[in-house]
Design a protein around this motif. Structure first.
Motif, PDB file in Angstrom:
ATOM      1  N   ASP A   7      -9.923  -3.710   1.990  1.00 14.91           N
ATOM      2  CA  ASP A   7      -8.879  -3.207   0.791  1.00 14.91           C
ATOM      3  C   ASP A   7      -9.962  -2.384   0.111  1.00 14.91           C
ATOM      4  O   ASP A   7      -8.945  -0.979   0.203  1.00 14.91           O
ATOM      5  N   ARG A   8     -10.576  -2.033  -0.061  1.00 12.21           N
ATOM      6  CA  ARG A   8     -11.376  -1.003  -0.539  1.00 12.21           C
ATOM      7  C   ARG A   8     -11.305   0.437   0.740  1.00 12.21           C
ATOM      8  O   ARG A   8     -11.597   1.137  -0.186  1.00 12.21           O
ATOM      9  N   SER A  27      -8.547   9.047  -0.679  1.00 10.76           N
ATOM     10  CA  SER A  27      -8.830   9.370  -2.442  1.00 10.76           C
ATOM     11  C   SER A  27      -9.483  11.427  -2.278  1.00 10.76           C
ATOM     12  O   SER A  27     -10.439  11.269  -1.566  1.00 10.76           O
ATOM     13  N   ALA A  43      -8.703   3.071   0.472  1.00 12.21           N
ATOM     14  CA  ALA A  43      -8.640   3.746  -1.203  1.00 12.21           C
ATOM     15  C   ALA A  43      -9.789   4.549  -1.304  1.00 12.21           C
ATOM     16  O   ALA A  43      -9.776   5.862  -1.250  1.00 12.21           O
ATOM     17  N   LEU A  44     -11.425   4.478  -1.079  1.00 10.76           N
ATOM     18  CA  LEU A  44     -11.747   5.420  -0.917  1.00 10.76           C
ATOM     19  C   LEU A  44     -12.244   6.169   0.070  1.00 10.76           C
ATOM     20  O   LEU A  44     -11.724   7.786  -0.352  1.00 10.76           O
ATOM     21  N   ARG A  82     -18.294   8.583  -1.124  1.00  7.19           N
ATOM     22  CA  ARG A  82     -18.014   7.894   0.171  1.00  7.19           C
ATOM     23  C   ARG A  82     -19.099   9.044   1.659  1.00  7.19           C
ATOM     24  O   ARG A  82     -18.932   8.635   2.109  1.00  7.19           O
ATOM     25  N   GLN A 120     -14.745  10.516  -5.322  1.00  7.97           N
ATOM     26  CA  GLN A 120     -15.206   9.991  -4.878  1.00  7.97           C
ATOM     27  C   GLN A 120     -15.584  10.269  -3.223  1.00  7.97           C
ATOM     28  O   GLN A 120     -15.828   9.628  -2.452  1.00  7.97           O
ATOM     29  N   GLY A 158     -11.901  -7.849   0.765  1.00 11.82           N
ATOM     30  CA  GLY A 158     -12.984  -6.434  -0.373  1.00 11.82           C
ATOM     31  C   GLY A 158     -12.949  -5.458   0.494  1.00 11.82           C
ATOM     32  O   GLY A 158     -12.361  -4.347   0.930  1.00 11.82           O
ATOM     33  N   TYR A 166       0.346  -1.301  -0.445  1.00  9.65           N
ATOM     34  CA  TYR A 166      -0.242   0.287   0.073  1.00  9.65           C
ATOM     35  C   TYR A 166       1.113   1.347   0.138  1.00  9.65           C
ATOM     36  O   TYR A 166       0.289   2.312  -0.139  1.00  9.65           O
TER      37      TYR A 166
END
Ligand SMILES: Cc1cc2nc3c(=O)[nH]c(=O)nc-3n(C[C@H](O)[C@H](O)[C@H](O)COP(=O)(O)OP(=O)(O)OC[C@H]3O[C@@H](n4cnc5c(N)ncnc54)[C@H](O)[C@@H]3O)c2cc1C
Length: 413
Positions: free
Chosen positions: A370-371, A378, A374-375, A387, A383, A367, A199
């Motif tokens: 991990d997501r 950003s 990132a979301l 969010r 995005q 998942g 990451y």
């Protein structure tokens, strides 16, 4: 003098959180199996300094589902003494007014004794797990470093020694459980490949003293420099305490680690904001490089991978250990099948059934972990809207909320 060659049903390599949890579950659910655990370092002891990587200065959020399992194992009375309950989770995005709050009181099914989960310092968790383990028939070998493995038709032959350069011993087992942590040399030797995506972030971890009581609230805060979690800890000597985890870019982390004590405190307060009140002291920061590591195969005949060597996740949602606890339970259940004879614990059908059982929960949990970072890290305006809608959705839309609570509470999906 080297130890005579011996045979056991299950050998677990690694006595960290994963190996110790599995050993306890096997002792409870599969008392007919002869189990041996090999750990390369001296075992954690409440009186001695903690040497195992699992049981360092971090704190772990244990979800309600995992707490229920630990209660089944008889561990809850010992854990309760060192745990701070999580009664509410507050999720927020820095610089935006919206936030979502999840509370145990509105979700009875996903709570444990009125809490969504509990936080315990790893240095307290280690001695509790190992003390309980010492009272079971599981045979503990420590220090015992496994240096090599050979597979044959009946299982695995493990080569180990108690000290560098010391005499080599051999242990035969029908089922080998590899729980030796991330970047496992044993997996490499077995040719079980691991996919890793870095990451480029480091988790900075410390304990902060708070001016006011946290009231059992766990904060999940998303900032432009990465997600932060502030987890309630039990009071010590009258001081309100919380565990802080901040996943930030490698470069930024390096700069923060060298700040003076005062500058560090101010930086952490500025970054987190004031939702938990004033930070009055912050300990030294420990850094953990972050990656998503997933073993391409987690089981094959006579072998299972467990814990960090099977899946190493971003810690933002506090899912790694909780996912492992569910893996341990499923494996113990698979090995406890009455039709399974002692010599058959390494059979492909049994391990395939375990793997199949764990596939969905692992896919969704990996998942999810991990997501989310990132979301939420950003700067992309689209995005940002997504969010914000997500946080609003968590507040307003019951199914989304239920799903999030179920996942956060560690019941799997
Ligand atoms: C910053 C951070 C915060 C986290 N917070 C949470 C949280 O709040 N909630 C949550 O659910 N999860 C959390 N996690 C995840 C959790 O820490 C991991 O799931 C856990 O550490 C997994 O432990 P393990 O036993 O698989 O590996 P390890 O802790 O690495 O243990 C492996 C063990 O194997 C031993 N070993 C290695 N090689 C050998 C050998 N050759 N022979 C014998 N023994 C050997 C090592 O000495 C070690 O004791 C967090 C992770 C991080 C990085």
């Amino acid at each position: 003098m080297s130890e005579p060659q011996q045979r056991v049903d299950v050998a677990i390599v690694g006595g960290g959180m994963a190996g110790a949890s599995l050993a306890l579950m096997l002792a409870h659910f599969c008392p007919h199996l002869r189990v041996r655990l090999l750990e390369q370092r001296a075992l954690p002891d409440a009186a001695a300094s903690v040497e195992l990587p699992s049981f360092d200065t971090r704190a772990t959020a244990i979800a309600a589902g995992s707490l229920q399992l630990f209660r089944q194992l008889g561990l809850w009375p010992a854990l309760r003494e060192y745990c701070a309950p999580i009664k509410r989770v507050q999720v927020s995005d820095r610089g935006h007014a919206f936030g979502a709050a999840l509370s145990a009181s509105e979700q009875e099914q996903a709570s444990f004794e009125g809490m969504l989960g509990a936080v315990i310092e790893n240095a307290a968790l280690g001695p509790i797990l190992h003390k309980a383990l010492a009272e079971t028939p599981v045979e503990l070998l420590a220090p015992a470093r496994v240096t090599g493995v050979h597979m044959d038709n009946c299982g695995a032959n493990l080569h180990w020694n108690a000290a560098e350069g010391g005499p080599e011993n051999v242990l035969d087992c029908t089922l080998l459980v590899v729980a030796d942590g991330v970047d496992s040399p044993l997996c490499r030797q077995l040719g079980m490949e691991i996919d890793t995506v870095k990451y480029q972030q480091r988790a900075l971890v410390t304990t902060v003293a708070l001016q006011r009581d946290h009231e059992g609230v766990a904060f999940e805060r998303f900032t432009p420099s990465g997600p932060m979690a502030l987890l309630p800890l039990p009071r010590r000597e009258g001081i309100h305490r919380a565990a802080l985890v901040w996943a930030c870019a490698e470069k930024e982390a390096e700069g923060i680690c060298v700040l003076s004590e005062d500058a560090r405190l101010q930086r952490l307060q500025k970054q987190f904001g004031w939702r938990a009140g004033r930070f009055i002291k912050a300990g030294a920061l420990q850094g953990y490089p972050l990656s998503l590591s997933l073993a391409r195969e987690q089981w094959r005949r006579n072998v299972v991978l467990l814990g960090n060597c099977a899946h190493f996740l971003h810690p933002v949602a506090g899912q790694g250990f909780n996912l492992t606890v569910r893996d341990c339970y499923a494996l113990a259940q698979a090995l406890a099948q009455p039709r399974l004879q002692q010599g058959a614990v390494g059979q492909l059908e049994c391990l395939a059934a375990y793997g199949e059982n764990r596939r969905r929960d692992q896919r969704l949990t990996v998942g999810f972990s991990d997501r989310i970072p990132a979301l939420f890290s950003s700067g992309n305006p689209f995005q940002q809207v997504v969010r914000q809608m997500g946080l609003l959705g968590l507040t307003l839309i019951p199914p989304l909320r239920q799903q999030f609570i179920g996942q956060a509470a560690g019941f799997g999906l």
